[in-house]
Design a protein around this motif. Structure first.
Motif, PDB file in Angstrom:
ATOM      1  N   ASP A   1      14.018  -2.223 -12.142  1.00 56.73           N
ATOM      2  CA  ASP A   1      13.207  -2.206 -13.348  1.00 56.73           C
ATOM      3  C   ASP A   1      11.836  -2.834 -13.186  1.00 56.73           C
ATOM      4  N   LYS A   2      11.585  -3.345 -12.017  1.00 48.71           N
ATOM      5  CA  LYS A   2      10.330  -4.056 -11.843  1.00 48.71           C
ATOM      6  C   LYS A   2       9.241  -3.176 -11.260  1.00 48.71           C
ATOM      7  N   TYR A   3       8.007  -3.711 -11.345  1.00 44.45           N
ATOM      8  CA  TYR A   3       6.872  -3.084 -10.695  1.00 44.45           C
ATOM      9  C   TYR A   3       6.660  -3.751  -9.341  1.00 44.45           C
ATOM     10  N   PRO A   4       6.096  -3.007  -8.413  1.00 42.93           N
ATOM     11  CA  PRO A   4       5.945  -3.577  -7.072  1.00 42.93           C
ATOM     12  C   PRO A   4       5.257  -4.942  -7.029  1.00 42.93           C
ATOM     13  N   HIS A   5       4.261  -5.155  -7.863  1.00 45.38           N
ATOM     14  CA  HIS A   5       3.543  -6.428  -7.754  1.00 45.38           C
ATOM     15  C   HIS A   5       4.362  -7.599  -8.260  1.00 45.38           C
TER      16      HIS A   5
ATOM     17  N   VAL B   1       0.106  11.820  -5.620  1.00 43.87           N
ATOM     18  CA  VAL B   1      -0.861  11.730  -4.518  1.00 43.87           C
ATOM     19  C   VAL B   1      -0.824  10.384  -3.808  1.00 43.87           C
ATOM     20  N   ASN B   2      -0.677   9.326  -4.587  1.00 43.38           N
ATOM     21  CA  ASN B   2      -0.746   8.018  -3.950  1.00 43.38           C
ATOM     22  C   ASN B   2       0.597   7.440  -3.594  1.00 43.38           C
ATOM     23  N   THR B   3       1.620   8.173  -3.762  1.00 44.63           N
ATOM     24  CA  THR B   3       2.923   7.583  -3.506  1.00 44.63           C
ATOM     25  C   THR B   3       3.479   8.038  -2.184  1.00 44.63           C
TER      26      THR B   3
ATOM     27  N   THR C   1       0.807  -1.207   0.000  1.00 52.97           N
ATOM     28  CA  THR C   1       0.000   0.000   0.000  1.00 52.97           C
ATOM     29  C   THR C   1       0.847   1.266   0.000  1.00 52.97           C
ATOM     30  N   SER C   2       2.136   1.135   0.294  1.00 57.25           N
ATOM     31  CA  SER C   2       2.956   2.342   0.274  1.00 57.25           C
ATOM     32  C   SER C   2       3.568   2.573  -1.090  1.00 57.25           C
ATOM     33  N   LEU C   3       3.548   1.522  -1.903  1.00 60.74           N
ATOM     34  CA  LEU C   3       4.176   1.658  -3.213  1.00 60.74           C
ATOM     35  C   LEU C   3       3.111   1.757  -4.284  1.00 60.74           C
ATOM     36  N   ASN C   4       3.278   2.678  -5.169  1.00 58.28           N
ATOM     37  CA  ASN C   4       2.330   2.849  -6.251  1.00 58.28           C
ATOM     38  C   ASN C   4       2.502   1.716  -7.253  1.00 58.28           C
ATOM     39  N   PRO C   5       1.469   0.912  -7.463  1.00 55.95           N
ATOM     40  CA  PRO C   5       1.631  -0.264  -8.319  1.00 55.95           C
ATOM     41  C   PRO C   5       1.826   0.054  -9.798  1.00 55.95           C
ATOM     42  N   THR C   6       1.587   1.297 -10.188  1.00 55.40           N
ATOM     43  CA  THR C   6       1.721   1.574 -11.614  1.00 55.40           C
ATOM     44  C   THR C   6       3.056   2.192 -11.977  1.00 55.40           C
ATOM     45  N   ILE C   7       3.886   2.384 -10.982  1.00 59.18           N
ATOM     46  CA  ILE C   7       5.179   3.011 -11.266  1.00 59.18           C
ATOM     47  C   ILE C   7       6.299   2.052 -10.913  1.00 59.18           C
TER      48      ILE C   7
ATOM     49  N   GLU D   1      10.631  -8.925  -0.549  1.00 54.74           N
ATOM     50  CA  GLU D   1      11.407  -7.994  -1.385  1.00 54.74           C
ATOM     51  C   GLU D   1      10.886  -6.572  -1.249  1.00 54.74           C
ATOM     52  N   ARG D   2       9.573  -6.437  -1.193  1.00 57.34           N
ATOM     53  CA  ARG D   2       9.010  -5.099  -1.053  1.00 57.34           C
ATOM     54  C   ARG D   2       9.420  -4.488   0.281  1.00 57.34           C
ATOM     55  N   GLN D   3       9.423  -5.314   1.289  1.00 54.27           N
ATOM     56  CA  GLN D   3       9.794  -4.795   2.605  1.00 54.27           C
ATOM     57  C   GLN D   3      11.259  -4.366   2.596  1.00 54.27           C
TER      58      GLN D   3
END
Lengths: 339, 312, 287
Positions: free
Chosen positions: A168-172, A128-130, A103-109, A178-180
């Motif tokens: 180079d990856k997206y959060p999902h 706004v969402n980042t 939820t802290s990472l914008n999934p589209t960036i 890894e996200r943590q």
């Protein structure tokens, strides 16, 4: 100059649900020094998460600080506007990591852009969402890192063997662990004075969990950050905390060094908590459980919140809230057995 | 292969499922047996295949290869119709007490479901089951949202018991619960096991819980069984490097784990590896042979088995 | 109950009042028209043509001297009931396909979804026109039903998609897995666990859909694809009265208002239903 980084004084936080309201945090006072790790342990209804969110100014819309002070380096955060809070977040301020970094990472960036945005202080149009919006706000003008090499270095530090691929990856596309790590990498870059970690390892497997703990410890030792480590797991928290605070039903039940709290718990709740954790080191014998259920804040009993489940409850426990009293060096307990 | 006292056996079981890039193998050539009355804990991280193992034994996922035996009978290829009677004897306590209950159904519908009858006709059995797990039998008319996490988990246990099963798969039954409630549930499960002579397959990622509950522990890594043996042996004298790592990572009560010594880097390159031991990329003891040949399970002593080239 | 709850209820209440009023009117109109009006809907009376609304003729008369109010009431027999048929058929077909697709998945799902896509591509009005043309003027009385069928054919895919989406959501819930463990077969699982989830969804959607279908059917009738004249139909009446605009506005406008009012009734009711039936998640205060 005092050693105190953060000081909560008699904090009361209310939650609103429909037309009802209830206190999630009731008269909590605690201190965090510079370069200190403080663990806050509690179960459902304890108020630990609310407390953490209030310090960084991220209480949800249906909650608010009713009374008390949140003094961060001489500023009372409870009194400042939400719009000014950004000045205290991020670089050299307060940072927070959550249980699920998704939820802290914008999934589209892509990861790279998000990190770059923060470190180079280049606000994104979708900001706004980042993170930059919620945690960093309008960061100080000076850049946090000079170039992307530092970015790669920080990713290596948190265990990525191939940071270029990760960027180079997206959060999902990344696992929870890894996200943590990326969030911790961010913490390394921001070097906050205070990091609030709210159940950062709950969703992770055991090995990653140990690694996260180690990284947090390094944050403290190398960058002299202070950490508030919020969790439901007292043994976990004790691993890296200098002192541990146990919360139940919105109040502080006990506060002691991490060794003391495990070796010599005084409050019946703390005792019960420690005794109910399976420990493979111990031999045979059943773990003992605490009967009953953790409280719902909208239905708190009178007096000590633990009294319905306490086998040592006296009549005073059912009517009066126990006050935190100091027992010996750096060990305090809120319990009528000791007052 | 079948021992006289084993209630569940799996032989060379292989389960895979489709993902975008092809096929992911969830269980890779696993063989093990569970004795009647014992608790076997299956320990592993997420993605290790432990949940799939439980589901496969219950015939809830399609099996690619291998065999499943229940009470000595080969149930691998049985059709659903034939499984109906057997299903009464093998039940599941699932992980999430929230998504495991249809919010539109009452507690009695949920607990009574395995009996395949109108709940009002078997209400006595339902009430009985609820009492056994320490719940007030009057909650039969309530809806799930009215209950707490701990209460829900007990309802799920009551449900699993109602058809008088012999074998129960417990999939992380306490992971989503508060610590103080967890102890209640674990103790309840132990009591019930003795009372009813139940056999448990206990799936978890928590070593301490595994040791507390289980007679034997099986360690899964990327779908492969890497170590299995009596709980005490696996924990005190771990053989596989992965098991050792798992144990080192667990904070002990009253004893600080050596966090400082812990290795941070943990990247898994096994995806790029087509043969050899899947733990190779993370193993501090890796030898040349590990990259090339997959280690087989061998018995070290006293039913303690490990799949690792350190011992071949 | 706070203000928000009351407003939601308001939608439903007003909507229901409108719908029930029309229902009552339709029933009376079918049973005995003359309770409400002395006139005959198809009686031509050129001497009375184009009279504005008055106490004699509440909605005035049209170009052929027929009482617009009477014609409107008669039109309700078709215009109020046909949409039920259309929505009913499309909902039934769509739901069955949605369940098959969503629950069983795999190739069946793929195949059904492709078929759904094909039907989604059909423009309903053109389809109705085509059917009409093919049959020519020999089966005029059938035309009404064929137009209704055309609309149903075009409408079912939406239900299929809706139902399928809901099922996909539910299918992954643990309680479905548990039901399988308990030994329930697919049919039993669908009946016990899936259908109840669909009921509230469908109730809301069909109500809203009624509004859309009323408008769509009126459009078809407008183009002459409905019942053959002289049977009154609101859509057709709007068309017939067009040439009289703007001076003799009543023969077009009143039917139009009635169509709009009916559609509005369903819209409001649907909105109100949706607000009430929406699962109240409650605020999970993670304390």
């Amino acid at each position: 100059m005092s050693n105190k980084l953060l000081s909560l004084e008699n904090l009361w936080i209310t939650y609103y649900k429909g037309n009802k309201s209830a206190y999630a945090v009731r008269g909590v006072s605690l201190e965090v020094n510079y370069n200190q790790v403080v663990g806050i342990v509690g179960e459902s209804g304890s108020g630990k998460s609310t407390l953490g969110h209030s310090i960084i100014g991220l209480l949800p819309n249906n909650a608010k600080v009713e009374k008390g002070k949140i003094i961060f380096e001489e500023t009372d955060l409870a009194k400042i506007n939400k719009s000014d809070f950004y000045r205290f977040r991020g670089k050299r301020g307060i940072f927070m990591i959550f249980q699920d970094p998704m939820t802290s990472l914008n999934p589209t960036i892509k990861v790279k852009e998000q990190l770059v945005e923060i470190i180079k202080n280049r606000p994104n149009e979708n900001s706004v969402n980042t993170l930059s919006h919620w945690f960093i706000g309008k960061v100080n003008k000076s850049e946090i890192v000079r170039d992307e090499k530092q970015l790669i270095e920080s990713l290596k530090k948190v265990g990525f063997r191939n940071p270029d691929e990760i960027l180079d990856k997206y959060p999902h596309q990344l696992s929870g662990g890894e996200r943590q790590r990326i969030m911790i990498a961010m913490a390394y870059l921001l070097k906050p004075k205070l990091l609030i970690a709210d159940e950062p390892t709950t969703a992770l497997d055991v090995i990653t969990q140990a690694q996260v703990l180690k990284m947090l410890l390094e944050l403290k030792e190398e960058y002299k950050s202070s950490i508030i480590f919020i969790s439901h797991d007292i043994t976990l928290v004790s691993q890296i905390s200098d002192k541990v605070i146990v919360m139940y039903g919105g109040i502080v039940m006990e506060e002691a060094s991490s060794e003391e709290i495990l070796k010599n718990p005084l409050n019946p709740y703390t005792k019960g908590l420690v005794a109910s954790i399976p420990n493979y080191f111990k031999g045979k014998g059943k773990i003992s459980s605490i009967p009953g259920f953790p409280p719902n804040i909208f239905e708190l009993p009178q007096g000590c919140p633990f009294n319905p489940r306490c086998n040592l409850a006296m009549s005073v426990c059912k009517s009066q809230l126990p006050k935190l009293k100091s027992i010996g060096e750096s060990h305090s307990v809120a319990c009528h057995l000791y007052s | 292969m079948s021992h006289a006292t084993s209630i569940v056996e799996i032989e060379n079981l292989r389960v895979s499922y489709k993902v975008r890039e092809g096929k992911k193998i969830a269980i890779d050539n696993v063989t093990l047996s569970i004795t009647k009355g014992e608790t076997l804990a299956v320990l592993g991280e997420s993605g290790s295949g432990k949940t799939t193992l439980g589901l496969a034994i219950l015939k809830l996922v399609k099996v690619d290869e291998g065999k499943i035996y229940f009470k000595g009978n080969d149930i691998t290829n049985l059709k659903e119709k034939e499984m109906r009677e057997i299903r009464k004897l093998m039940q599941l306590v699932p992980q999430d007490p929230y998504s495991s209950m249809n919010p539109k159904l009452r507690i009695k519908d949920i607990v009574g479901e395995p009996l395949l009858a109108n709940p009002d006709h078997v209400i006595d059995k339902i009430r009985n089951s609820l009492e056994q797990v320490g719940l007030d039998p009057s909650i039969t008319e309530r809806y799930p949202y009215e209950l707490s996490g701990g209460q829900r988990q007990r309802v799920l246990i009551a449900r699993a018991l109602i058809s008088n099963p012999e074998f129960i798969v417990l999939d992380e039954p306490t992971s989503n619960l508060d610590v103080s409630i967890q102890a209640q549930i674990l103790n309840l499960l132990l009591d019930l096991q003795i009372q009813k002579n139940l056999t448990y397959l206990f799936i978890t990622h928590n070593i301490s819980v595994a040791k507390y509950m289980a007679d034997r522990i099986a360690i899964l890594y990327h779908g492969k069984l890497v170590e299995i043996g009596k709980s005490k042996n696996v924990i005190m004298k771990p053989l596989h490097p992965y098991t050792t790592k798992l144990i080192e990572a667990v904070p002990l009560n009253g004893y600080k784990a050596n966090i400082r010594e812990f290795e941070i880097s943990e990247i898994d390159d096994s995806k790029n590896q087509s043969k050899g031991c899947s733990y190779f990329s993370r193993c501090p003891f890796a030898k040349d042979i590990c990259k090339v040949k997959e280690p087989q399970l061998i018995t070290i002593d006293n039913d303690h088995m490990v799949a690792c080239h350190l011992y071949t | 109950m706070n203000l928000k709850d009351i407003t939601k209820n308001m939608n439903l209440t007003v909507g229901l009042i409108i719908i029930l009023s029309f229902l009552v009117l339709t029933i009376i109109s079918t049973a005995d028209l003359h309770i409400l009006t002395p006139y005959n809907p198809n009686q031509l009376n050129f001497s009375q043509a184009n009279l504005p609304p008055s106490s004699n003729h509440v909605f005035g008369t049209d170009q052929e001297g027929r009482d617009v109010f009477t014609r409107s009431l008669t039109a309700l027999r078709i215009d109020f009931s046909i949409p039920f048929l259309i929505v009913g058929i499309s909902m039934l077909i769509g739901t069955i396909i949605g369940i098959l697709s969503g629950y069983f998945g795999g190739l069946l799902d793929e195949a059904l979804m492709r078929i759904t896509d094909i039907f989604l591509a059909f423009p309903g009005i053109l389809l109705a026109l085509a059917i009409s043309e093919i049959l020519g003027s020999t089966h005029l009385s059938l035309r009404l039903y064929l137009s209704a069928l055309a609309l149903a054919i075009v409408n079912w895919p939406i239900y299929a998609r809706l139902v399928r989406a809901q099922i996909l959501q539910v299918k992954n819930m643990q309680y479905i897995t548990l039901a399988k463990v308990a030994g329930l077969n697919n049919f039993q699982i669908i009946k016990k666990h899936i259908i109840p989830h669909l009921v509230s969804l469908l109730l809301v959607y069909t109500t809203l859909d009624m509004g859309t279908i009323i408008l769509n059917y009126s459009i078809l009738a407008f183009f002459g694809l409905g019942a053959p004249p002289p049977t009154p139909e609101l859509g057709r009446m709007v068309y017939d009265g067009l040439s009289a605009l703007p001076q003799n506005w009543w023969s077009s406008i009143f039917p139009a208002i009635i169509i709009t009012l009916m559609a509005l009734g369903y819209s409001l009711a649907g909105d109100g239903l949706r607000d009430i039936l929406d699962p109240r998640l409650g605020e999970r205060t993670n304390v």
